[in-house]
Write a protein that holds these residues in place. Structure first.
Motif, PDB file in Angstrom:
ATOM      1  N   PRO A 204       2.247   4.149   6.289  1.00  0.00           N
ATOM      2  CA  PRO A 204       3.367   4.456   5.382  1.00  0.00           C
ATOM      3  C   PRO A 204       3.456   3.520   4.183  1.00  0.00           C
ATOM      4  O   PRO A 204       4.086   3.856   3.177  1.00  0.00           O
ATOM      5  N   PHE A 205       2.835   2.349   4.278  1.00  0.00           N
ATOM      6  CA  PHE A 205       2.937   1.381   3.193  1.00  0.00           C
ATOM      7  C   PHE A 205       1.958   1.664   2.054  1.00  0.00           C
ATOM      8  O   PHE A 205       2.086   1.084   0.982  1.00  0.00           O
ATOM      9  N   GLU A 206       0.983   2.542   2.271  1.00  0.00           N
ATOM     10  CA  GLU A 206      -0.017   2.788   1.227  1.00  0.00           C
ATOM     11  C   GLU A 206       0.631   3.276  -0.059  1.00  0.00           C
ATOM     12  O   GLU A 206       0.293   2.822  -1.157  1.00  0.00           O
ATOM     13  N   LEU A 308       6.578  -4.710  10.617  1.00  0.00           N
ATOM     14  CA  LEU A 308       7.547  -4.286  11.625  1.00  0.00           C
ATOM     15  C   LEU A 308       8.982  -4.568  11.195  1.00  0.00           C
ATOM     16  O   LEU A 308       9.906  -3.831  11.549  1.00  0.00           O
ATOM     17  N   LEU A 309       9.192  -5.631  10.420  1.00  0.00           N
ATOM     18  CA  LEU A 309      10.537  -6.034  10.009  1.00  0.00           C
ATOM     19  C   LEU A 309      10.937  -5.521   8.632  1.00  0.00           C
ATOM     20  O   LEU A 309      12.103  -5.663   8.236  1.00  0.00           O
ATOM     21  N   ALA A 310       9.997  -4.945   7.887  1.00  0.00           N
ATOM     22  CA  ALA A 310      10.198  -4.683   6.454  1.00  0.00           C
ATOM     23  C   ALA A 310      11.396  -3.795   6.136  1.00  0.00           C
ATOM     24  O   ALA A 310      11.971  -3.898   5.044  1.00  0.00           O
ATOM     25  N   ASP A 311      11.784  -2.925   7.054  1.00  0.00           N
ATOM     26  CA  ASP A 311      12.894  -2.009   6.775  1.00  0.00           C
ATOM     27  C   ASP A 311      14.231  -2.525   7.279  1.00  0.00           C
ATOM     28  O   ASP A 311      15.216  -1.779   7.337  1.00  0.00           O
ATOM     29  N   GLY A 312      14.286  -3.787   7.645  1.00  0.00           N
ATOM     30  CA  GLY A 312      15.557  -4.377   8.045  1.00  0.00           C
ATOM     31  C   GLY A 312      15.982  -4.062   9.458  1.00  0.00           C
ATOM     32  O   GLY A 312      17.173  -4.186   9.790  1.00  0.00           O
ATOM     33  N   VAL A 313      15.039  -3.660  10.320  1.00  0.00           N
ATOM     34  CA  VAL A 313      15.395  -3.343  11.709  1.00  0.00           C
ATOM     35  C   VAL A 313      15.737  -4.629  12.453  1.00  0.00           C
ATOM     36  O   VAL A 313      15.244  -5.714  12.129  1.00  0.00           O
ATOM     37  N   MET A 377       7.868  -6.848   1.358  1.00  0.00           N
ATOM     38  CA  MET A 377       7.070  -5.884   0.599  1.00  0.00           C
ATOM     39  C   MET A 377       6.195  -6.583  -0.444  1.00  0.00           C
ATOM     40  O   MET A 377       5.031  -6.218  -0.643  1.00  0.00           O
ATOM     41  N   ALA A 378       6.757  -7.593  -1.100  1.00  0.00           N
ATOM     42  CA  ALA A 378       5.971  -8.327  -2.102  1.00  0.00           C
ATOM     43  C   ALA A 378       4.802  -9.050  -1.454  1.00  0.00           C
ATOM     44  O   ALA A 378       3.684  -9.072  -1.990  1.00  0.00           O
ATOM     45  N   ALA A 379       5.046  -9.661  -0.289  1.00  0.00           N
ATOM     46  CA  ALA A 379       3.980 -10.370   0.412  1.00  0.00           C
ATOM     47  C   ALA A 379       2.892  -9.404   0.875  1.00  0.00           C
ATOM     48  O   ALA A 379       1.690  -9.675   0.734  1.00  0.00           O
TER      49      ALA A 379
END
Length: 394
Positions: A204-206, A308-313, A377-379
């Motif tokens: 999904p990040f592509e 795994l954490l990128a969406d604030g879960v 996301m930037a990293a």
């Protein structure tokens, strides 16, 4: 004027200088690969003469270079012919023969840089050592543009020209630009990493990582550096909480923004530079999140955790470690990869994020703040778009 026909040129050389014809045929086949001579650039000629010829082609290299030069001269390609007979070419070929591959390659790289046709690294793109088809196409196009500008005799800013050539919409690309193509290629390669669990997580990040990430304020770090700058120095005991202590350690040891002088901390020139530029501070901090340590495994574990954490879960530390272990365990690092292996890099990452106020983390739960999601996301984007290097490259 039509492009010179290689077959006709070889026939002419066979009549006029038959002793050079076979060598010229060998050289031009390596140089052009069956393509018309009009497609050959100065970069092609230099790379053939100074790298491919001495390392991959058998025979008398200086003679092969002279024969190629005569063929190119017959075809009206005088500038390229002059390169074949130049003292630089002779010196590089003799360096390979006398001093070996490493010395010859160093001489080749120095001479190639001096030509001005080698596209430089620019703000949005550091060229890879190992290029995919899109990046190679971009590199060739930028080199040809630089060559034309040099031949025209106008003063040029190589970085500005390269940036413009990479970012302007191109008709031959259907309105797309080369930078977008290269980034897309790198993102796709990043997604297709080792292991099915890793690919499923990254897929999904592509698309999401194509666009640059808006920099966010980093008030915790900025406040610490501002205090150090205004007070000239800080007492080492200024650490009222574990997060504050971790932030101080991060600023001192990982960013080089603070240094110890006796029992106090003083801001460094690097620290002042970060303080003066919020954009530089953001880029430096987000790249630090996925900086490769002693082992690339650590970067893979941290990368999986950020995805795994990128969406604030909200996740418990145990759940986070379990999911990271599942992802990196399928990447082929080691058949026994498990919780113990990923615990240290994941805990260190969470500690960095918490100290920077980019995450809420304790023994019960971990969750990224909104700025922390941007930082993740930037990293990830910087990591995915990094240039592809040889394994033993620095």
């Amino acid at each position: 004027m039509s492009a010179p026909d290689v077959t006709a040129l070889l026939a002419e050389l066979e009549r006029s200088e038959p002793d050079l014809a076979d060598d010229a045929r060998t050289a031009v086949e390596w140089l052009a690969g069956g393509e018309p001579l009009e497609t050959v650039t100065q970069l092609d000629v230099c790379e053939f003469l100074w790298y491919t010829l001495p390392l991959k082609v058998g025979g008398d290299h200086e003679r092969l270079a002279r024969a190629l030069g005569r063929l190119l001269q017959l075809g009206g390609l005088e500038r390229y012919a002059a390169l074949c007979a130049s003292p630089t070419t002779t010196q590089i070929l003799r360096t390979y023969q006398r001093d070996g591959e490493d010395a010859g390659t160093a001489a080749y790289q120095e001479a190639l840089e001096a030509t001005g046709v080698l596209p430089p690294d620019v703000a949005d793109l550091q060229w890879s050592m190992i290029m995919g088809p899109e990046e190679l196409g971009a590199h060739v196009a930028c080199s040809a543009a630089l060559e034309l500008a040099i031949v025209a005799g106008d003063p040029i800013d190589r970085r500005a020209l390269t940036t413009r050539w990479l970012t302007e919409p191109r008709t031959e690309l259907g309105g797309d630009n080369w930078l977008h193509r290269v980034h897309g290629e790198r993102l796709n390669r990043w997604v297709l990493g080792r292991g099915p669990a890793r690919r499923e997580l990254a897929q999904p990040f592509e698309v999401r990582l194509h666009a640059p990430v808006t920099p966010q304020p980093l008030p915790a770090l900025q406040g610490l550096l501002s205090l150090a700058a205004s007070e000239e120095s800080l007492p080492l005991r200024l650490a009222p909480s574990p997060a504050a202590l971790r932030l101080r350690e991060l600023a001192e040891h990982e960013l080089g923004a603070l240094t110890r002088r006796g029992a106090r901390l003083t801001i460094t020139e690097r620290g002042r530079a970060l303080l003066d530029s919020p954009e530089a501070m953001w880029e430096t901090v987000t790249r630090l999140l996925l900086a490769k340590g002693e082992h690339e495994f650590e970067a893979s574990a941290r990368e999986a955790a950020l995805m795994l954490l990128a969406d604030g879960v909200l996740m418990s530390p145990t759940e986070l470690r379990e999911k990271v272990a599942e992802v990196v365990g399928g990447e082929g690092w080691h058949p026994t990869t498990g919780l113990d292996d990923v615990a240290a890099p994941v805990s260190d990452l969470v500690g960095q994020l918490t100290a920077l106020d980019l995450a809420f983390g304790d023994e019960l739960a971990v969750r990224l703040t909104r700025p922390g999601q941007f930082a993740a996301m930037a990293a990830l984007r910087a990591h995915a778009l990094r240039p592809r290097q040889y394994v033993n490259a620095g």
